[in-house]
Design an enzyme around this catalytic site. Structure first.
Site, short mmCIF file in Angstrom:
data_model
loop_
_atom_site.label_atom_id
_atom_site.label_comp_id
_atom_site.label_asym_id
_atom_site.label_seq_id
_atom_site.Cartn_x
_atom_site.Cartn_y
_atom_site.Cartn_z
N ASP A 44 0.82 -0.81 -0.06
CA ASP A 44 0.17 -0.10 0.08
C ASP A 44 0.67 1.56 -0.34
O ASP A 44 0.34 2.28 -0.20
CB ASP A 44 -1.47 0.08 1.14
CG ASP A 44 -0.87 -0.14 2.58
OD1 ASP A 44 0.71 -0.41 3.11
OD2 ASP A 44 -1.14 0.29 3.15
N SER A 45 2.14 1.60 0.26
CA SER A 45 2.93 2.21 -0.43
C SER A 45 2.62 2.90 -1.16
O SER A 45 3.42 3.75 -1.85
CB SER A 45 4.68 1.19 -0.61
OG SER A 45 4.90 0.60 -1.07
N ASP A 83 -0.83 -6.10 -0.05
CA ASP A 83 -1.42 -5.54 1.06
C ASP A 83 -2.41 -5.34 1.17
O ASP A 83 -3.56 -5.20 0.45
CB ASP A 83 -0.92 -4.27 1.06
CG ASP A 83 0.48 -3.81 2.12
OD1 ASP A 83 0.62 -4.86 3.05
OD2 ASP A 83 1.33 -2.88 2.05
N LYS A 113 -0.78 -9.25 3.53
CA LYS A 113 0.33 -8.75 3.91
C LYS A 113 -1.33 -7.56 4.87
O LYS A 113 -1.62 -6.72 4.19
CB LYS A 113 1.27 -8.92 3.53
CG LYS A 113 1.63 -7.78 4.79
CD LYS A 113 3.31 -7.02 4.45
CE LYS A 113 3.10 -6.03 3.77
NZ LYS A 113 2.79 -5.05 5.10
N GLU A 115 -1.32 -4.69 8.22
CA GLU A 115 -0.27 -4.43 9.92
C GLU A 115 -0.99 -4.86 10.92
O GLU A 115 -2.13 -4.47 11.16
CB GLU A 115 -0.31 -3.47 9.33
CG GLU A 115 0.32 -2.82 8.57
CD GLU A 115 0.41 -1.02 8.43
OE1 GLU A 115 0.43 -0.32 9.03
OE2 GLU A 115 0.48 -0.64 7.11
N GLU A 182 9.46 -4.65 10.72
CA GLU A 182 9.61 -2.48 10.09
C GLU A 182 10.39 -1.92 11.10
O GLU A 182 9.70 -1.40 12.04
CB GLU A 182 8.23 -1.88 8.72
CG GLU A 182 8.73 -0.63 8.77
CD GLU A 182 7.86 -0.77 7.13
OE1 GLU A 182 6.62 -1.17 7.39
OE2 GLU A 182 7.85 0.83 6.78
O1 KIV Z 1 3.62 -1.21 1.65
C1 KIV Z 1 4.55 -1.56 1.46
O2 KIV Z 1 4.89 -1.43 0.50
C2 KIV Z 1 5.14 -2.51 2.90
C3 KIV Z 1 6.17 -2.77 2.72
C4 KIV Z 1 7.29 -1.42 2.93
C5 KIV Z 1 6.90 -3.53 3.72
O3 KIV Z 1 4.64 -2.72 3.65
#
Ligand code: KIV
Length: 269
Positions: A44-45, A83, A113, A115, A182
């Site tokens: 989600d970056s 994510d 993934k 959090e 992280e």
């Molecule tokens: O959103 C993302 O790219 C991430 C990574 C930096 C681990 O969660």
């Protein structure tokens, strides 16, 4: 080219082989990274590196599905993780499972993934009970930016360290196949890596993790103003891109492009 599976990723920890993960959000970059890395993460970056938001909080399920689909199109061999964006899993485990299923069914993700640690225990249990492989993410969790008061290293104080260890244990116990650590001190990341049987993938967490992940724009120098300590630049692409576009603009303005070799003619076969 042998497909990387979840079993390969688990085995790599047992065999002491480092796992390489990189973010990608579209077809061309996923295609370039695919033969090189074990895991492609549609993070989600993308909210910050593609859309220019200040945080990842505005990212939607539709954004994640669109970019997961695009990365999936370029990916053949690597394991694709997508994510769960903010508010896609926090409200209830049932809503989280529905959204995770969308990333798998509509986006083509092989795992999701999310959090959090203890607070997402039930959610991970439920997802894994539906056979959706889950990667956890603890320590500096960007979706908690407002609680953390900014993107700052977590686990510096004893109490905070115990909480991160507790979160990592909860993620493993709930059934996740892997976990991102992280923005935490290297000593803490090594301790967690030794304790857990699932692979840890670090970002800003030192070299003691079972694998490493970085955001592609950081590795490639596509956003040159952003250079935190944990990032290593393996290329400086922004000036190269700028130079290429300058040359194109100059040639167009001078009338040098397109040349005859780039032009179709009526008389051509
Ligand atoms: O959103 C993302 O790219 C991430 C990574 C930096 C681990 O969660």
């Amino acid at each position: 080219m042998k497909k990387v599976t979840l079993l390969d990723i688990k085995r790599m920890k047992q065999e002491g082989r480092k796992i390489v993960m990189i973010t990608a959000y579209d077809y061309p970059f996923a295609k370039i990274f695919d033969p090189i890395v074990e895991i492609i993460l549609v993070g989600d970056s993308l909210g910050t590196v593609l859309y220019g938001y200040d945080t990842t909080l505005p990212v939607t399920m539709e954004d994640m599905i669109r970019h997961t689909k695009a990365a999936e199109a370029g990916r053949e061999r690597s394991f694709l993780v997508s994510d769960m964006p903010f508010m896609s899993f926090q409200v209830s485990p049932s809503a989280a499972v529905e959204n995770a299923c969308r990333l798998v069914k509509e986006g083509g993700a092989e795992a999701v993934k999310l959090e959090g640690g203890v607070s997402v225990f039930e959610t991970i249990v439920k997802m894994t009970s539906f056979d959706i492989p889950v990667m956890g993410h603890v320590g500096l969790t960007p979706q908690s930016i407002h609680r953390m008061g900014g993107y700052r290293i977590q686990g510096k104080e004893k109490e905070a360290r115990s909480k991160i260890i507790e979160d990592a244990r909860a993620v493993e116990e709930a059934g996740a196949f892997s976990i991102v650590l992280e923005g935490i001190p290297a000593e803490l990341a090594s301790e967690i890596t030794k304790e857990l049987s699932i692979p840890t993938i670090g970002i800003g967490a030192g070299s003691g993790c079972d694998g490493q992940v970085l955001v592609m724009h950081d590795i490639l120098g596509l956003l040159p103003d952003f250079k935190p300590k944990f990032v290593k630049r393996y290329a400086e692409l922004a000036p190269l891109v700028e130079q290429a576009v300058r040359e194109f603009a100059e040639e167009v303005r001078k009338g040098d492009f397109p040349g005859t070799e780039h032009t179709f003619y009526l008389t051509e076969n």
